[in-house]
Design a protein around this motif. Structure first.
Motif, PDB file in Angstrom:
ATOM      1  N   ALA A   9       0.819  -1.207   0.000  1.00  0.00           N
ATOM      2  CA  ALA A   9       0.000   0.000   0.000  1.00  0.00           C
ATOM      3  C   ALA A   9       0.857   1.263   0.000  1.00  0.00           C
ATOM      4  O   ALA A   9       0.537   2.261  -0.648  1.00  0.00           O
ATOM      5  CB  ALA A   9      -0.932  -0.017   1.213  1.00  0.00           C
ATOM      6  N   TRP A  10       1.985   1.247   0.760  1.00  0.00           N
ATOM      7  CA  TRP A  10       2.830   2.438   0.808  1.00  0.00           C
ATOM      8  C   TRP A  10       3.409   2.743  -0.560  1.00  0.00           C
ATOM      9  O   TRP A  10       3.606   3.921  -0.929  1.00  0.00           O
ATOM     10  CB  TRP A  10       3.945   2.269   1.834  1.00  0.00           C
ATOM     11  CG  TRP A  10       4.974   1.199   1.488  1.00  0.00           C
ATOM     12  CD1 TRP A  10       4.996  -0.080   1.936  1.00  0.00           C
ATOM     13  CD2 TRP A  10       6.094   1.344   0.615  1.00  0.00           C
ATOM     14  NE1 TRP A  10       6.060  -0.766   1.407  1.00  0.00           N
ATOM     15  CE2 TRP A  10       6.764   0.087   0.594  1.00  0.00           C
ATOM     16  CE3 TRP A  10       6.606   2.381  -0.146  1.00  0.00           C
ATOM     17  CZ2 TRP A  10       7.918  -0.129  -0.165  1.00  0.00           C
ATOM     18  CZ3 TRP A  10       7.755   2.169  -0.905  1.00  0.00           C
ATOM     19  CH2 TRP A  10       8.408   0.923  -0.911  1.00  0.00           C
ATOM     20  N   ALA A  11       3.715   1.680  -1.349  1.00  0.00           N
ATOM     21  CA  ALA A  11       4.290   1.889  -2.677  1.00  0.00           C
ATOM     22  C   ALA A  11       3.260   2.503  -3.616  1.00  0.00           C
ATOM     23  O   ALA A  11       3.576   3.393  -4.421  1.00  0.00           O
ATOM     24  CB  ALA A  11       4.804   0.563  -3.238  1.00  0.00           C
ATOM     25  N   ARG A  12       2.000   2.045  -3.527  1.00  0.00           N
ATOM     26  CA  ARG A  12       0.949   2.624  -4.372  1.00  0.00           C
ATOM     27  C   ARG A  12       0.768   4.114  -4.046  1.00  0.00           C
ATOM     28  O   ARG A  12       0.677   4.950  -4.943  1.00  0.00           O
ATOM     29  CB  ARG A  12      -0.374   1.907  -4.131  1.00  0.00           C
ATOM     30  CG  ARG A  12      -0.329   0.402  -4.302  1.00  0.00           C
ATOM     31  CD  ARG A  12      -1.678  -0.189  -3.934  1.00  0.00           C
ATOM     32  NE  ARG A  12      -1.534  -1.524  -3.382  1.00  0.00           N
ATOM     33  CZ  ARG A  12      -2.482  -2.165  -2.729  1.00  0.00           C
ATOM     34  NH1 ARG A  12      -3.643  -1.588  -2.536  1.00  0.00           N
ATOM     35  NH2 ARG A  12      -2.277  -3.376  -2.264  1.00  0.00           N
ATOM     36  N   ALA A  13       0.714   4.416  -2.743  1.00  0.00           N
ATOM     37  CA  ALA A  13       0.537   5.815  -2.336  1.00  0.00           C
ATOM     38  C   ALA A  13       1.707   6.673  -2.798  1.00  0.00           C
ATOM     39  O   ALA A  13       1.530   7.809  -3.251  1.00  0.00           O
ATOM     40  CB  ALA A  13       0.376   5.900  -0.826  1.00  0.00           C
ATOM     41  N   LEU A  14       2.920   6.111  -2.679  1.00  0.00           N
ATOM     42  CA  LEU A  14       4.112   6.861  -3.079  1.00  0.00           C
ATOM     43  C   LEU A  14       4.092   7.173  -4.568  1.00  0.00           C
ATOM     44  O   LEU A  14       4.413   8.297  -4.986  1.00  0.00           O
ATOM     45  CB  LEU A  14       5.367   6.076  -2.705  1.00  0.00           C
ATOM     46  CG  LEU A  14       6.702   6.763  -3.004  1.00  0.00           C
ATOM     47  CD1 LEU A  14       6.839   8.055  -2.200  1.00  0.00           C
ATOM     48  CD2 LEU A  14       7.870   5.818  -2.698  1.00  0.00           C
ATOM     49  N   PRO A  86      -2.728   9.577  -3.757  1.00  0.00           N
ATOM     50  CA  PRO A  86      -2.571   8.170  -3.387  1.00  0.00           C
ATOM     51  C   PRO A  86      -3.645   7.272  -4.007  1.00  0.00           C
ATOM     52  O   PRO A  86      -3.374   6.108  -4.338  1.00  0.00           O
ATOM     53  CB  PRO A  86      -2.687   8.200  -1.853  1.00  0.00           C
ATOM     54  CG  PRO A  86      -2.235   9.570  -1.481  1.00  0.00           C
ATOM     55  CD  PRO A  86      -2.758  10.450  -2.565  1.00  0.00           C
ATOM     56  N   THR A  90      -3.132   3.903  -6.298  1.00  0.00           N
ATOM     57  CA  THR A  90      -3.795   2.618  -6.067  1.00  0.00           C
ATOM     58  C   THR A  90      -4.470   2.114  -7.333  1.00  0.00           C
ATOM     59  O   THR A  90      -4.400   0.920  -7.672  1.00  0.00           O
ATOM     60  CB  THR A  90      -4.829   2.765  -4.934  1.00  0.00           C
ATOM     61  OG1 THR A  90      -4.153   3.134  -3.732  1.00  0.00           O
ATOM     62  CG2 THR A  90      -5.568   1.460  -4.707  1.00  0.00           C
ATOM     63  N   ARG A 208      11.803  -2.643  -4.731  1.00  0.00           N
ATOM     64  CA  ARG A 208      11.674  -1.537  -3.787  1.00  0.00           C
ATOM     65  C   ARG A 208      12.738  -0.461  -4.032  1.00  0.00           C
ATOM     66  O   ARG A 208      12.442   0.726  -4.019  1.00  0.00           O
ATOM     67  CB  ARG A 208      11.810  -2.074  -2.364  1.00  0.00           C
ATOM     68  CG  ARG A 208      11.711  -0.977  -1.283  1.00  0.00           C
ATOM     69  CD  ARG A 208      12.236  -1.514   0.031  1.00  0.00           C
ATOM     70  NE  ARG A 208      11.498  -2.706   0.430  1.00  0.00           N
ATOM     71  CZ  ARG A 208      10.738  -2.792   1.507  1.00  0.00           C
ATOM     72  NH1 ARG A 208      10.618  -1.744   2.294  1.00  0.00           N
ATOM     73  NH2 ARG A 208      10.116  -3.905   1.808  1.00  0.00           N
TER      74      ARG A 208
END
Length: 559
Positions: A9-14, A86, A90, A208
């Protein structure tokens, strides 16, 4: 390309946050050229103001005062970058086309806000379109970086080669592989990474490191373009206000410049220095963008009644025109940090008398819009010379780099103690109570001009033909005036140069002399004598702490 919701989820938001930041930053940069109001952030903010109920507006003004618009813009950015961006990230990891669709909606809102402005034009849509395109490219690029490298699907167990696998079981095996890392592959740095599914059946590693480095680069672009766009946009907006300034006629015009003030010798500094050629020395890393509509000059401290003036009020006061030469204290002997211009402004004593100077005050601590301070002796300002809060230079509103909307001009003092640009505050005080910017850095608290002269023609190192030649230059002793200039060659006798005319004692003065040049290497020196009978000293001294001294000396060769 499609990607899998199993991306963290953090990667999608980023991804969405960086793509949204790039979109807004690039749009802001484009708006600097298309016009500040074509910025989608500004347009959305304006629309929000129009749609906000009156009680809410009143609350904002009461709560935030002059910062209400800043808070509004910050709110728009928080909503866009904290909520919408974000979500776009997503959507993009489910299917890139969904992310593009989210950006399109995002851009459509900006376009609607821009186009509904009363003065909207066709070109105003460009910043939003360019920003949305940059955001879409960034989103696609980040998704590709996060995908890493393709890997082979995990091998089926031997029994599976002969046994039929139920669809639900097959799906479960694939999902298990994606989550646990079985069947994962090595990334660019050789590290094992969990596999994620793209395009329904292809397995890719989640990279990552590549995502984070890409996001860092995107953030730099977003912030850099936004800051540059803000700076350029502010300059264009203030410059537009500057162009619209209608200069009043002076109540006290300057004397006509005598026809013989300029000797018209090639290579000799003209009597009036053009604005674009005028030297600039200040502490401002970026030229302050001061809107004349909000500019105010505050006079306070040792006064009977504090005064605050707006730009329009200043323009409404009697204006004085004066020809004044300015010199920087850091000017070396023979240096270029000196120039002469015709200034228009309000006499400083007239403004100070409104405030009422108290007994014992001997310093004006002026502050510029960027925080620079300088200390000017009160007695010099009040002795009758043309000390001005200047609004114009050579017939036009002050250039931005030279102090628009208002600067100080005080004849007879070096600029570091007199010529504050973008001036916004005057504290009437004492030298034994306050210090200006340069004083604790080793410079003299008071900076009276030292008589100086400079050779402009020929230049040091020039090669001349034998025969009659002209030596020419300028000399200055502001507010005292230059009475004589002498030249000598090879330490021979001093010869009087002829002087150009001047309209008053506050400007530099051109001079010239003829010379019968003979073959060989020659040294030429010049010295000036002011109207008080003081001849400039031969003793050499550096600019610090109170101005350079010595005779300007050059060497030429004659053949």
């Amino acid at each position: 390309m499609q990607s899998n919701p199993m991306v963290p989820a953090w990667a999608r938001a980023l991804m969405g946050l960086v793509a949204g930041g790039v979109a807004l930053g690039v749009a802001q940069l484009a708006a600097a050229f298309a016009g500040a109001k074509s910025s989608p952030v500004v347009a959305v903010g304006d629309a929000a103001i129009d749609l906000t109920p009156a009680p809410v507006k009143e609350f904002a003004i009461r709560t935030f005062g002059e910062n209400d618009k800043t808070v509004l813009i910050a709110g728009v950015l928080i909503v866009v970058l904290g909520g919408v961006a974000p979500l776009i990230g997503t959507l993009a990891v489910r299917r890139l086309g969904y992310g593009f669709a989210g950006l399109a909606v995002f851009g459509a809102i900006g376009l609607a806000a821009v186009l509904t402005r009363p003065d909207a034009g066709a070109l105003d849509v460009l910043p939003t379109l360019v920003g949305a395109a940059a955001g879409a490219w960034t989103l696609s690029w980040l998704v590709r970086r996060a995908a890493g490298e393709p890997v082979a699907p995990p091998p089926l167990p031997p029994a599976a080669a002969t046994d039929a696998i139920k669809p639900a079981e097959s799906a479960g095996a694939t999902e298990s592989a994606g989550v646990s890392g079985e069947g994962g592959g090595a990334g660019h740095d050789g590290a094992e990474r969990p596999a994620v599914m793209l395009a329904g059946a292809d397995l890719w590693t989640f990279d990552r490191r590549r995502l984070l480095t890409g996001a860092t680069g995107g953030a730099v672009v977003a912030i850099g373009s936004a800051v540059l766009g803000q700076a350029l946009g502010g300059q264009r907006a203030v410059d537009a206000e500057r162009v619209r300034v209608a200069l009043p006629k002076p109540a006290t015009p300057a004397k006509p410049i005598p026809a013989a003030a300029d000797l018209h010798i090639r290579g000799l500094s003209p009597f009036i220095t053009r604005n674009r050629d005028f030297y600039r020395v200040d502490t401002a890393l970026v030229v302050p963008q001061v809107d004349p509509r909000s500019w105010k000059l505050r006079i306070h401290g040792m006064v009977d009644r504090p005064v605050e003036l707006t730009y329009q009020e200043l323009l409404g006061m009697p204006l004085t025109e004066a020809d004044v030469t300015l010199t920087c204290v850091s000017n070396e002997v023979g240096g270029e940090y000196v120039g002469n211009a015709r200034w228009l402004g309000v006499r400083m004593p007239e403004v100070l008398r409104r405030a009422g100077l108290q007994s014992g005050a001997d310093m004006l601590l002026s502050t510029s819009a960027d925080g620079f301070t300088c200390g000017t002796p009160v007695d010099v300002v009040m002795d009758g010379r043309d000390a001005l809060f200047a609004i114009a230079m050579n017939g036009e509103a002050l250039p931005l780099a030279h102090g628009f909307p208002v600067r100080q001009v005080v004849p007879g003092l070096y600029g570091y103690v007199s010529a504050t640009k973008w001036v916004v505050d005057i504290k009437v005080t004492r030298f034994d109570r306050d210090e200006a910017y340069w004083t604790p850095r080793g410079w003299s608290a008071k900076g009276p001009i030292k008589t100086q002269s400079r050779i402009d023609v020929p230049k040091s190192g020039d090669s001349l033909k034998a025969g009659r030649a002209t030596i020419a230059g300028v000399a200055w002793a502001q507010h005292t005036g230059v009475d004589a200039v002498e030249v000598r060659v090879d330490r021979g006798p001093w010869r009087q140069a002829r002087l150009a005319e001047v309209p008053g004692p506050d400007t530099w003065r051109q001079w010239s002399i003829d010379w019968d040049a003979t073959a060989g290497e020659h040294t030429i020196q010049v010295r000036a004598t002011d109207a008080a009978g003081r001849t400039q000293t031969e003793q050499e001294a550096p600019p610090a702490p109170d101005g350079a001294t010595g005779w300007h000396t050059i060497t030429v060769s004659v053949s």
